[in-house]
Enzyme design. Structure first.
Site, PDB file in Angstrom:
ATOM      1  N   SER A   1      32.822  31.292  49.372  1.00 21.98           N
ATOM      2  CA  SER A   1      34.235  30.938  49.578  1.00 21.98           C
ATOM      3  C   SER A   1      34.379  29.870  50.655  1.00 21.98           C
ATOM      4  O   SER A   1      35.274  29.914  51.504  1.00 21.98           O
ATOM      5  CB  SER A   1      35.068  32.176  49.951  1.00 21.98           C
ATOM      6  OG  SER A   1      35.094  33.106  48.902  1.00 21.98           O
TER       7      SER A   1
ATOM      8  N   ASP B   1      38.901  34.923  43.506  1.00 26.44           N
ATOM      9  CA  ASP B   1      40.231  35.400  43.143  1.00 26.44           C
ATOM     10  C   ASP B   1      40.578  35.109  41.681  1.00 26.44           C
ATOM     11  O   ASP B   1      41.514  35.696  41.128  1.00 26.44           O
ATOM     12  CB  ASP B   1      41.294  34.780  44.052  1.00 26.44           C
ATOM     13  CG  ASP B   1      41.283  35.405  45.439  1.00 26.44           C
ATOM     14  OD1 ASP B   1      40.681  36.482  45.603  1.00 26.44           O
ATOM     15  OD2 ASP B   1      41.869  34.816  46.370  1.00 26.44           O
TER      16      ASP B   1
ATOM     17  N   ARG C   1      46.405  40.993  41.458  1.00 26.64           N
ATOM     18  CA  ARG C   1      45.733  40.116  40.488  1.00 26.64           C
ATOM     19  C   ARG C   1      45.319  40.870  39.229  1.00 26.64           C
ATOM     20  O   ARG C   1      45.284  40.300  38.141  1.00 26.64           O
ATOM     21  CB  ARG C   1      44.547  39.423  41.147  1.00 26.64           C
ATOM     22  CG  ARG C   1      44.958  38.561  42.334  1.00 26.64           C
ATOM     23  CD  ARG C   1      43.871  37.611  42.792  1.00 26.64           C
ATOM     24  NE  ARG C   1      44.228  37.014  44.070  1.00 26.64           N
ATOM     25  CZ  ARG C   1      45.062  35.992  44.224  1.00 26.64           C
ATOM     26  NH1 ARG C   1      45.617  35.434  43.162  1.00 26.64           N
ATOM     27  NH2 ARG C   1      45.341  35.517  45.424  1.00 26.64           N
TER      28      ARG C   1
ATOM     29  N   LYS D   1      52.848  41.329  46.499  1.00 26.45           N
ATOM     30  CA  LYS D   1      51.981  40.846  47.574  1.00 26.45           C
ATOM     31  C   LYS D   1      51.855  39.325  47.569  1.00 26.45           C
ATOM     32  O   LYS D   1      51.915  38.689  48.619  1.00 26.45           O
ATOM     33  CB  LYS D   1      50.591  41.472  47.465  1.00 26.45           C
ATOM     34  CG  LYS D   1      49.658  40.939  48.537  1.00 26.45           C
ATOM     35  CD  LYS D   1      48.280  41.532  48.505  1.00 26.45           C
ATOM     36  CE  LYS D   1      47.430  40.905  49.607  1.00 26.45           C
ATOM     37  NZ  LYS D   1      46.050  41.387  49.611  1.00 26.45           N
TER      38      LYS D   1
END
Length: 375
Positions: free
Chosen positions: A159, A257, A330, A354
């Site tokens: 990341s 993600d 998600r 969120k």
């Protein structure tokens, strides 16, 4: 002390501790409404937590939850949820040393940690394969100390795009962070942030859910995204093209993600193999396992491994039972995309608040029909 939120995690830690001849101390993470990492205070999870106390080579030390100010009426509800959950655990004969909220206040007598003094510059060493937030948080803080600092990243960096986003944001306000080499960040001390007006670019992570409808006969166009963005999730359009054309092998190490929506899309198209998935375990849910559980309800053939996920091309159908959002925004949005094709009921849909509170109202404008059921 290791944070845990599932019995599976505790059992794995217990086995490792046994091999090393040690006892692992854990703190249990509870979700009382912020919809971050953790599990909801349900009867089922109470039973799971009770079992944690009986795992060999494990000491369950404390429990905590993301709370804001407990004096606030809404947040007091979260505090009460946590306390009631702990009461139920203690009725079963199990006790925690202490428990706390994210405001740092301890709510039960026990071992406490007192932090004093200011952060000072110097050399810091951090792993790069757990969370980039540990690194980026230090970047912000160390830049305003009086001394120069270095952050040495001791493992392969995952990341990295989030670190680059942070560096760019800091630079936009007059604070510089420099890569001295591939694993060392140099931060000059005594820097000052300068006020300025800035336009926040659109979110590629959220846009990925909307443009996923295009792979199932939708016609969605998302504006406000920067072509020069440093966001790791900007690759979703390229990955969608690969998924539409075949069953590719995709590395999501720098865009974890996107994992849930990529899994959902590939299940509805031609299947795929995803690598670099191990960090999905430490998101709001164990995202690979959670998506596997839900996609199987659609008839998808999916296998989850330590650092990869294999999805076979399958003849999908309407889900055989109610879908679970796993308390993960998600997961909910990914399942909603697939449910727009095959139908389905998603439990826990409120977790979209969120990151994308208007998600369902936005997809309703696209012509997606649904009924919202209150508890």
């Amino acid at each position: 002390i290791q944070t845990v939120f599932s019995l599976e995690q505790v059992e794995i830690l217990g086995k490792l501790a046994m091999q090393l001849g040690k006892t692992a101390t854990v703190h249990v993470k509870l979700d009382t409404g912020f919809h971050r990492l953790g599990c909801m205070p349900t009867k089922e999870y109470k039973e799971e937590v009770c079992k944690m106390f009986n795992v060999a080579n494990i000491k369950v030390d404390g429990i905590f939850s993301d709370l804001a100010l407990v004096n606030d009426e809404e947040n007091k509800k979260q505090y009460d949820l946590m306390c009631n959950f702990i009461d139920e655990i203690e009725k079963e004969g199990y006790n925690f040393i202490g428990y706390a909220g994210s405001d740092g206040q301890m709510y039960q007598p026990g071992d406490t940690i007192t932090v004093e003094g200011k952060l000072t510059g110097g050399e810091y060493s951090l792993p790069g394969n757990i969370s980039s937030q540990f690194i980026t948080g230090l970047l912000f803080a160390l830049s305003v100390t009086g001394e120069e600092s270095r952050i040495k990243i001791t493992t392969e960096i995952e990341s990295k795009s989030y670190i680059e986003l942070t560096r760019a944001a800091m630079a936009a306000f007059g604070v510089k962070v420099i890569w001295e080499d591939e694993s060392t960040l140099y931060i000059k001390g005594g820097q000052k942030y300068s006020a300025r007006e800035i336009t926040v670019e659109g979110d590629y992570s959220g846009a990925a859910f909307l443009e996923a409808f295009n792979l199932f006969s939708g016609e969605v166009s998302v504006r406000g995204l920067s072509d020069s963005s440093l966001q790791g999730d900007r690759v979703y359009r390229e990955l969608y093209s690969k998924l539409k054309d075949g069953a590719p092998k995709i590395n999501i190490e720098d865009c974890p993600d996107l994992g849930p929506i990529l899994f959902a899309v590939s299940a509805g198209l031609n299947g795929a193999e995803f690598v670099g998935t191990k960090r999905l375990k430490i998101k709001e849910s164990d995202r690979a396992s959670a998506m596997a559980e839900e996609l199987r309800k659609f008839g998808c053939s999916i296998s989850v491994f330590e650092n990869s996920v294999k999805i076979e091309k399958s003849a999908l159908h309407a889900p055989t039972e109610i879908l679970s959002g796993h308390n993960d925004h998600r997961i909910v949005m990914s399942l909603a995309v697939l449910a727009s094709v095959y139908g389905g009921e998603i439990d826990g849909s409120e977790t979209v608040k969120k990151s994308y509170p208007d998600f369902f109202s936005d997809i309703e404008k696209l012509g997606i029909k649904f009924i919202h059921k209150d508890n």
